[in-house]
Write an enzyme that holds these catalytic residues in place. Structure first.
Site, PDB file in Angstrom:
ATOM      1  N   GLN A 231      65.618  12.044 -62.257  1.00  0.00           N
ATOM      2  CA  GLN A 231      64.598  13.448 -62.274  1.00  0.00           C
ATOM      3  C   GLN A 231      65.084  14.685 -61.718  1.00  0.00           C
ATOM      4  O   GLN A 231      64.576  15.545 -61.751  1.00  0.00           O
ATOM      5  CB  GLN A 231      63.228  12.888 -61.556  1.00  0.00           C
ATOM      6  CG  GLN A 231      62.441  11.715 -62.397  1.00  0.00           C
ATOM      7  CD  GLN A 231      61.331  11.337 -61.773  1.00  0.00           C
ATOM      8  OE1 GLN A 231      60.906  10.274 -61.623  1.00  0.00           O
ATOM      9  NE2 GLN A 231      60.453  12.598 -61.508  1.00  0.00           N
ATOM     10  N   ARG A 378      52.939   9.999 -60.489  1.00  0.00           N
ATOM     11  CA  ARG A 378      52.411  11.075 -60.957  1.00  0.00           C
ATOM     12  C   ARG A 378      51.271  11.633 -59.701  1.00  0.00           C
ATOM     13  O   ARG A 378      50.129  11.517 -60.083  1.00  0.00           O
ATOM     14  CB  ARG A 378      51.302  10.823 -62.037  1.00  0.00           C
ATOM     15  CG  ARG A 378      52.236  10.674 -63.514  1.00  0.00           C
ATOM     16  CD  ARG A 378      51.411  10.503 -64.603  1.00  0.00           C
ATOM     17  NE  ARG A 378      51.701  11.703 -65.447  1.00  0.00           N
ATOM     18  CZ  ARG A 378      51.464  11.400 -66.834  1.00  0.00           C
ATOM     19  NH1 ARG A 378      51.043  10.317 -67.154  1.00  0.00           N
ATOM     20  NH2 ARG A 378      51.504  12.491 -67.642  1.00  0.00           N
ATOM     21  N   CYS A 379      51.661  12.167 -58.626  1.00  0.00           N
ATOM     22  CA  CYS A 379      50.872  12.218 -57.512  1.00  0.00           C
ATOM     23  C   CYS A 379      50.960  13.654 -56.849  1.00  0.00           C
ATOM     24  O   CYS A 379      50.226  13.916 -55.993  1.00  0.00           O
ATOM     25  CB  CYS A 379      51.406  11.178 -56.525  1.00  0.00           C
ATOM     26  SG  CYS A 379      52.936  11.526 -55.937  1.00  0.00           S
ATOM     27  N   GLU A 752      50.515  15.860 -63.865  1.00  0.00           N
ATOM     28  CA  GLU A 752      49.893  14.793 -63.054  1.00  0.00           C
ATOM     29  C   GLU A 752      48.279  14.774 -62.729  1.00  0.00           C
ATOM     30  O   GLU A 752      47.751  13.818 -62.306  1.00  0.00           O
ATOM     31  CB  GLU A 752      50.458  15.140 -61.632  1.00  0.00           C
ATOM     32  CG  GLU A 752      51.797  14.727 -61.678  1.00  0.00           C
ATOM     33  CD  GLU A 752      52.635  15.238 -60.181  1.00  0.00           C
ATOM     34  OE1 GLU A 752      52.548  16.299 -60.032  1.00  0.00           O
ATOM     35  OE2 GLU A 752      53.322  14.434 -59.562  1.00  0.00           O
TER      36      GLU A 752
HETATM   37  N1  MCN Z   1      52.666  22.251 -70.502  1.00  0.00           N
HETATM   38  C1  MCN Z   1      51.948  22.914 -71.520  1.00  0.00           C
HETATM   39  N2  MCN Z   1      51.509  24.142 -70.703  1.00  0.00           N
HETATM   40  C2  MCN Z   1      50.897  24.112 -69.655  1.00  0.00           C
HETATM   41  C3  MCN Z   1      51.587  23.177 -68.701  1.00  0.00           C
HETATM   42  C4  MCN Z   1      52.364  22.153 -69.104  1.00  0.00           C
HETATM   43  O1  MCN Z   1      52.126  22.910 -72.663  1.00  0.00           O
HETATM   44  N3  MCN Z   1      50.214  25.111 -68.969  1.00  0.00           N
HETATM   45  C5  MCN Z   1      53.446  20.986 -70.820  1.00  0.00           C
HETATM   46  C6  MCN Z   1      54.855  21.524 -70.268  1.00  0.00           C
HETATM   47  O2  MCN Z   1      55.527  22.328 -71.053  1.00  0.00           O
HETATM   48  C7  MCN Z   1      55.566  19.978 -70.325  1.00  0.00           C
HETATM   49  C8  MCN Z   1      54.412  19.071 -70.237  1.00  0.00           C
HETATM   50  O3  MCN Z   1      53.092  19.895 -70.280  1.00  0.00           O
HETATM   51  O4  MCN Z   1      56.398  19.803 -71.621  1.00  0.00           O
HETATM   52  C9  MCN Z   1      54.132  18.602 -68.649  1.00  0.00           C
HETATM   53  O5  MCN Z   1      54.677  19.955 -68.070  1.00  0.00           O
HETATM   54  P1  MCN Z   1      54.283  20.056 -66.303  1.00  0.00           P
HETATM   55  O6  MCN Z   1      52.964  19.792 -65.746  1.00  0.00           O
HETATM   56  O7  MCN Z   1      55.295  21.360 -65.762  1.00  0.00           O
HETATM   57  O8  MCN Z   1      55.146  18.690 -65.745  1.00  0.00           O
HETATM   58  P2  MCN Z   1      56.802  18.507 -65.740  1.00  0.00           P
HETATM   59  O9  MCN Z   1      57.295  18.724 -66.940  1.00  0.00           O
HETATM   60  O10 MCN Z   1      57.233  18.967 -64.458  1.00  0.00           O
HETATM   61  O11 MCN Z   1      56.736  16.713 -65.553  1.00  0.00           O
HETATM   62  C10 MCN Z   1      56.337  16.280 -64.222  1.00  0.00           C
HETATM   63  C11 MCN Z   1      55.023  15.308 -64.383  1.00  0.00           C
HETATM   64  C12 MCN Z   1      55.131  14.224 -63.286  1.00  0.00           C
HETATM   65  S1  MCN Z   1      55.446  14.814 -61.796  1.00  0.00           S
HETATM   66  C13 MCN Z   1      55.123  13.123 -63.351  1.00  0.00           C
HETATM   67  S2  MCN Z   1      55.192  11.818 -62.341  1.00  0.00           S
HETATM   68  C14 MCN Z   1      55.079  12.478 -65.027  1.00  0.00           C
HETATM   69  C15 MCN Z   1      54.409  13.647 -66.045  1.00  0.00           C
HETATM   70  O12 MCN Z   1      55.012  14.835 -65.779  1.00  0.00           O
HETATM   71  N4  MCN Z   1      56.154  11.725 -65.627  1.00  0.00           N
HETATM   72  C16 MCN Z   1      55.993  11.648 -66.965  1.00  0.00           C
HETATM   73  N5  MCN Z   1      54.207  13.164 -67.179  1.00  0.00           N
HETATM   74  C17 MCN Z   1      55.239  12.379 -67.698  1.00  0.00           C
HETATM   75  N6  MCN Z   1      55.131  12.046 -68.993  1.00  0.00           N
HETATM   76  C18 MCN Z   1      56.050  11.041 -69.560  1.00  0.00           C
HETATM   77  N7  MCN Z   1      56.130  11.005 -71.183  1.00  0.00           N
HETATM   78  N8  MCN Z   1      57.122  10.697 -68.887  1.00  0.00           N
HETATM   79  C19 MCN Z   1      57.233  10.554 -67.311  1.00  0.00           C
HETATM   80  O13 MCN Z   1      57.764   9.743 -66.669  1.00  0.00           O
HETATM   81 CU1  CUM Z   2      54.455  12.361 -57.526  1.00  0.00          CU
HETATM   82  S1  CUM Z   2      55.537  11.520 -59.318  1.00  0.00           S
HETATM   83 MO1  CUM Z   2      56.043  12.940 -60.304  1.00  0.00          MO
HETATM   84  O1  CUM Z   2      56.183  13.771 -58.975  1.00  0.00           O
HETATM   85  O2  CUM Z   2      57.605  12.541 -60.624  1.00  0.00           O
END
Ligand code: MCN
Ligand code: CUM
Length: 798
Positions: A231, A378-379, A752
Site C-alpha cells: 500500500q 479501515r480504521c 474508512e
Molecule cells: N472519493 C471521492 N470523493 C471524495 C472522497 C473520496 O470520489 N470526496 C473517492 C476517491 O477518489 C477514491 C475513493 O473514494 O477513489 C476512496 O478515497 P479516500 O477516502 O481518499 O481513500 P483512499 O483512496 O486513500 O483509500 C484508503 C481507504 C482505506 S485506508 C482502506 S483501509 C480501504 C478503503 O480505502 N481499503 C480498501 N477502501 C478500500 N476499497 C477497496 N476496494 N479495497 C481496499 O483495500
Molecule cells: Cu487503517 S486501514 Mo487503511 O488505513 O489502509
C-alpha cells in the site's frame, strides 16, 4: 492554492459531461478486473523464477534449539534452505518495524507467536518448496505462552521480549492525552456519571489477495526489483534500502494490481524480505505468496483495545467531560503501522462530534505471544476505536438519563459556526454540520415511526424485539502535515505529476497506490475537471517507484485529502503554463485570457468566440511554443497538507432480535455520509457499501481468538467468519456536503468512514432492543449465543 475561479462549488455537478468532479464515471480499471486481466503479484512469472515456502512455528513461545535442513535439501528441486544464521551473514536476520522495534525476519533464538517465520525453503516450484518445508526439522524448547494482555502484565507472566536490553516485563508502552486533574475535578462535581468497559476485539483485514512478493536481483545492473503487495511502495523502498544497504536508486518496488489491502499491506513482513534476500543470494527471481491461514495468523491484525469509557454530564444530558483508559494488545513486537509520533494512533479524537471542554485518556500496551500488528482494517489509525468508545458511551448516558439518543446527540454537537474547532485533546476539526446529517438520517430511517413500533412491541410482549441504534461519528483522515506525521522519519506528504502529451492526452502519476478504491478513475476526474480535458484522455499510473513521484501511500483514507490535492495543484500549474500558450495561439495578451470552468477552455476577455482547450494548447506547447517559454506541458506537485480533514456522518441501524434464538436481523440500515465535495458519487457509494459490510463483520462475526496454549483458534476462514452477501442487508445511503475549507477542491476522504461509523450503531441498536431489561452493553462480535445470554440476563429470552 486557490484556483482563480474558486474551484468546484459544493453540490454542483460540474463535470460538464467530460467526466470531471461529481460525475458517476464508470471505473476505468474494472474492465480488466472483471475480464480476468488484472495483474497481481501471483500473476508475475519470470524466467528461472524460484518459489519460497516459509516454515512456521507451531508453538507460540519456544526457544529454538536446532534446525536440521539436511532432509529438506535432499528433496529433488529444493535449491536452498535459509535460516536466521544464513541471513545474519548479510545482516538481514532482523528488520525494523514501523514503530522502531526490531522484528526477526527468521527466528534467531526464540519464537514469540504461533506461525512465526522460522526458515525458508526455496525450490523450483511451489509444491516442491512445500514438500521441502515439511522436511525441515526444528527442535523447540517449548515455553509457557501468554496471549492475554491483562495476564501478560501480571508479575508472574513469562517474559516475552528478553531480546530487549533492560526489559523486565511485558509492558510495551504508556500514553496519555488531555488534562488529568481538570477531568477528575469535573467528574467529582458532576451530577451524573456513567462508566462502561468494552472490548474492541482483535480483527484481521483479510483482503481477498494475501500478501506476496517476487524478489528479483539483477547482478548485471546491481539492482533489486521487488514486486510486492504494498500500500506504500515508496516508503517500502526507503526501508528496503536502509535494511539491505543497497542504495535506494538501485531498489525498485512495484506494487501491481492489489486485491484489497484494508491496512494489511502497510507493514513490511518477513516474507517480503526473505523473497528479496533469497533472490539476492541465489541471483534468481524468487516468489513468495502466503496462504490464507498464514495471512490471518502472522500478518498485521487490527484493534485489540480493551477500553473503559466514562462520561460526566448534567441531569439534562449536557456532556461535561470524557475519560478513558485503554489496555492495548500489541502482540509480540511493536509493529503498529501509524505515524510514528502517535503511539495510540489518532485515538486522541475520542470526544467525537461533541463539544466537550474536558477530557483525559490513558493507554497501556502490552506484549503478548500473538502476531504483531495493531492498526489495519479501515480504521484511520485507531479512530475506529475512538468512535466506538464515544458513540457507545453516549448511548449509555442516554439510557441512564432516559433520554432519546438522537436528542442527546443534538444537544452536544459541535455547531457549524464553531469550526475550525479545537478539541480538548488539541485536534483541529476543519468543518462539519453534524445536525444536518443526523436529521437527514432520522428522516430516511422513519425514526419516529420505529420508536412507536418499538414501544408497541414491548407493551405487547412480542416475540421479536426492535432496537434502534445511532452513531454520529467524526473521522480524521489525510495525514500529514509532515511536521507532525511521519513514517520512519519520512514526512507524510503526497504527490502528483502530470504530463500533457503533444496530441493532447495526458499521463498522471501519483504517489499513492490503489487496492480497489478506483484511483485510476477518480484521479483522472480531478485532472479532467481542472484542465477541461475528457476523463478518457487521461491515464493514471501508480505503484512503481522507478517512475512515480515519491509519496507515502494509500491508507488512513489519505489519497483524496493529500494526493488528490496534489493532483489539483499540479493541474493548476499546468493551466498556468497553458495560459501563456493560449495567449500566443489566440494572439491576445496573457492578461486578457480567462479560464472558463464550464467549457473547460481559455477565452479572450470580451470575445467569447475566441477560445482554446488544453488539448489544442498541448500541440502548441510542443510545436509552436511562445518565445521565452520552455517546451513541454507538465507539472509536479508535492503536497504537504496544512491540516487533516474531518469527514463525518450519521448512521441509523434498526434491528429485530429473535427472543428465542438471539438472532439479530437488520430491518433497516441508513448511512448518511459527508466527505466534502464528491469526486465520484458512484465510487463513494461502493466504498460505503463495502465498509458497512466490514462494519457488520466487525459487530457480528469477526474475532481472531487464541487458546491458552497460544494456538490461533480463529486463524482461517472456517473459524474467522467474514460476512457474505447473505448477511448483508440493503443499505440506504444519503449524503450532505460540507467542503473542507483548506483542501484545494474541498474534498475529504471517505474510504474508512463506514467501517469506523457503523459498529457502534449496530451495537447501540442491539443494546437498545434490550435496554428496557437493564442491558447497557453487549460485546462484539454479537453472535446469537452472546445475544441470547444477554436476553436471558434481561429476562427477555423465550
Ligand atoms: N472519493 C471521492 N470523493 C471524495 C472522497 C473520496 O470520489 N470526496 C473517492 C476517491 O477518489 C477514491 C475513493 O473514494 O477513489 C476512496 O478515497 P479516500 O477516502 O481518499 O481513500 P483512499 O483512496 O486513500 O483509500 C484508503 C481507504 C482505506 S485506508 C482502506 S483501509 C480501504 C478503503 O480505502 N481499503 C480498501 N477502501 C478500500 N476499497 C477497496 N476496494 N479495497 C481496499 O483495500
Ligand atoms: Cu487503517 S486501514 Mo487503511 O488505513 O489502509
Amino acid at each position: 492554492a486557490e484556483a482563480e475561479d474558486g474551484g468546484p462549488q459544493p453540490e454542483k455537478h460540474c463535470g460538464h459531461g467530460r467526466g470531471g468532479m461529481g460525475e458517476e464515471v464508470k471505473r476505468k480499471e474494472d474492465q480488466r478486473f472483471i475480464t480476468g486481466r488484472g495483474n497481481y503479484v501471483d500473476d508475475i512469472k519470470k524466467p528461472g523464477m524460484l518459489h519460497c515456502e516459509i516454515v512456521r512455528s507451531p508453538h507460540a513461545h519456544a526457544r529454538i534449539e536446532n534446525i536440521d535442513k539436511s532432509r529438506a535439501l535432499d528433496v529433488d528441486g529444493v535449491v536452498a534452505v535459509l535460516t536466521a544464521e544464513d541471513l545474519l551473514e548479510y545482516d538481514l536476520a532482523t528488520m525494523p518495524t514501523l514503530m522502531d522495534d526490531t522484528q526477526d525476519v527468521l527466528v534467531n533464538d526464540k519464537v514469540k507467536f504461533q506461525s512465526q517465520e522460522v526458515a525458508a525453503v526455496i525450490a523450483t516450484d511451489r509444491y516442491t518448496a512445500k514438500d521441502g518445508a515439511e522436511k525441515v526439522v526444528v527442535d523447540y524448547d517449548v515455553l509457557d505462552p501468554v496471549v492475554d494482555a491483562e495476564k501478560a502484565l501480571e508479575d508472574d507472566a513469562p517474559l516475552i521480549r528478553d531480546d530487549i536490553e533492560g526489559q523486565e516485563d511485558n509492558h510495551c508502552l504508556d500514553w496519555e492525552t488531555g488534562d488529568e486533574e481538570a477531568t477528575a475535578r469535573v467528574f467529582d462535581d458532576a451530577p451524573v456519571t456513567v462508566k462502561e468497559q468494552m472490548l474492541y476485539q482483535r480483527l484481521h483485514p483479510a483482503p481477498i489477495e494475501t500478501c506476496g512478493a517476487v524478489g528479483d536481483f539483477d547482478p548485471g545492473k546491481d539492482k533489486l526489483t521487488v514486486h510486492m503487495t504494498s500500500q506504500a511502495p515508496h516508503i517500502h523502498r526507503t526501508l528496503f534500502s536502509q535494511v539491505s544497504g543497497i542504495p535506494e536508486h538501485k531498489v525498485r518496488i512495484v506494487s501491481p494490481d492489489v486485491g484489497g489491502g484494508f491496512g494489511n499491506k502497510v507493514p513490511i513482513y518477513p516474507g517480503y524480505v526473505v523473497a528479496a534476500a533469497a533472490s539476492y543470494v541465489l541471483e534468481q527471481p524468487v516468489k513468495w505468496v502466503e496462504e490464507r491461514s498464514e495471512n490471518i495468523q502472522s500478518t498485521g491484525f487490527a484493534r485489540d483495545y480493551d477500553m473503559q469509557g466514562e462520561l460526566a454530564a448534567t441531569e439534562d444530558g449536557e456532556i461535561l467531560a470524557v475519560r478513558t483508559d485503554v489496555l492495548a494488545d500489541h502482540g509480540a513486537y511493536n509493529a503498529v503501522a501509524q505515524p510514528s509520533k502517535f503511539p495510540a494512533g489518532f485515538f486522541n479524537i475520542f470526544t467525537g462530534s461533541y463539544d466537550v471542554d474536558t477530557a483525559y485518556g490513558t493507554l497501556t500496551a502490552a506484549y503478548t505471544n500473538t502476531a504483531p500488528g495493531g492498526v489495519a482494517y479501515r480504521c484511520s489509525f485507531r479512530v475506529t476505536e475512538a468512535v466506538y468508545l464515544i458513540e457507545r458511551m453516549v448511548k449509555v448516558l442516554a439510557d441512564e438519563l432516559e433520554m432519546d439518543p438522537a436528542e442527546i446527540r443534538r444537544k452536544n454537537f459541535i455547531q457549524p459556526d464553531q469550526f475550525p474547532y479545537e478539541s480538548p485533546t488539541g485536534w483541529n476539526y476543519d468543518s462539519g454540520d453534524y445536525e444536518k446529517a443526523l436529521d437527514l438520517a432520522l428522516e430516511m430511517a422513519d425514526y419516529d415511526d420505529y420508536r412507536e413500533e418499538q414501544q408497541r412491541r414491548i407493551e405487547e410482549d412480542a416475540d421479536k424485539l426492535l432496537g434502534i441504534g445511532i452513531s454520529s461519528f467524526t473521522e480524521v483522515v489525510g495525514a500529514g502535515p509532515g511536521k507532525t506525521c511521519d513514517i520512519a522519519g519520512v514526512e507524510m506528504f503526497d504527490s502528483a505529476e502530470i504530463r500533457v502529451h503533444p496530441t493532447g492526452n495526458a499521463t498522471v502519476r501519483v504517489g499513492v497506490q490503489t487496492q480497489g478504491q478506483g484511483h485510476e478513475t477518480t484521479f483522472a476526474q480531478i485532472v479532467a475537471e481542472e484542465l477541461g480535458m475528457d476523463v478518457d484522455d487521461i491515464t493514471v499510473e501508480h505503484g512503481d517507484t522507478d517512475t512515480d513521484p515519491y509519496g507515502l501511500g494509500t491508507y488512513g483514507s489519505r489519497s483524496t485529502p493529500v494526493a488528490g490535492a496534489a493532483a489539483a495543484v499540479a493541474s493548476r500549474k499546468v493551466r498556468e503554463k497553458a495560459k501563456a500558450i493560449a495567449a500566443n495561439e489566440l494572439e491576445a495578451a496573457e492578461a486578457d485570457i480567462t479560464w472558463d470552468r464550464e467549457s473547460g477552455e481559455f477565452h479572450v476577455a470580451g470575445a467569447p468566440d475566441r477560445s482554446i482547450s488544453i488539448t489544442e494548447i498541448a500541440a502548441g506547447a510542443y510545436m509552436n511554443k511562445p518565445a521565452g517559454e520552455d517546451p513541454g506541458l507538465e507539472a509536479v506537485n508535492y503536497y504537504d497538507p496544512p491540516e487533516m480533514t474531518y469527514p463525518f456522518g450519521s448512521y441509523i441501524v434498526i434491528v429485530e432480535i429473535d427472543r428465542e434464538t438471539g438472532e439479530v436481523e437488520f430491518e433497516k440500515f441508513v448511512a448518511v455520509d459527508d466527505c466534502g465535495n464528491r469526486i465520484n458519487p458512484m465510487i463513494i457509494e461502493g466504498q460505503i457499501h463495502g465498509g458497512l459490510a466490514q462494519g457488520i463483520g466487525t459487530a457480528m462475526m469477526e474475532h481472531v481468538t487464541f487458546d491458552d496454549n497460544g494456538n490461533v483458534t480463529g486463524g482461517d476462514f472456517m473459524n474467522y467468519l467474514l460476512p457474505t452477501s447473505m448477511e448483508i442487508p440493503e443499505f440506504e445511503t444519503g449524503h450532505t456536503v460540507t467542503p473542507s475549507p483548506h483542501h484545494p477542491i474541498g474534498a475529504k476522504g471517505v474510504g474508512e468512514s463506514p467501517t469506523v461509523g457503523s459498529p457502534p450503531a449496530i451495537v447501540n441498536a442491539v443494546v437498545d432492543a434490550m435496554a428496557h431489561g437493564g442491558i447497557s452493553h453487549v460485546e462484539m462480535p454479537m453472535t446469537p449465543d452472546v445475544v441470547w445470554e444477554k436476553l436471558d440476563e434481561a429476562g427477555l429470552a423465550m
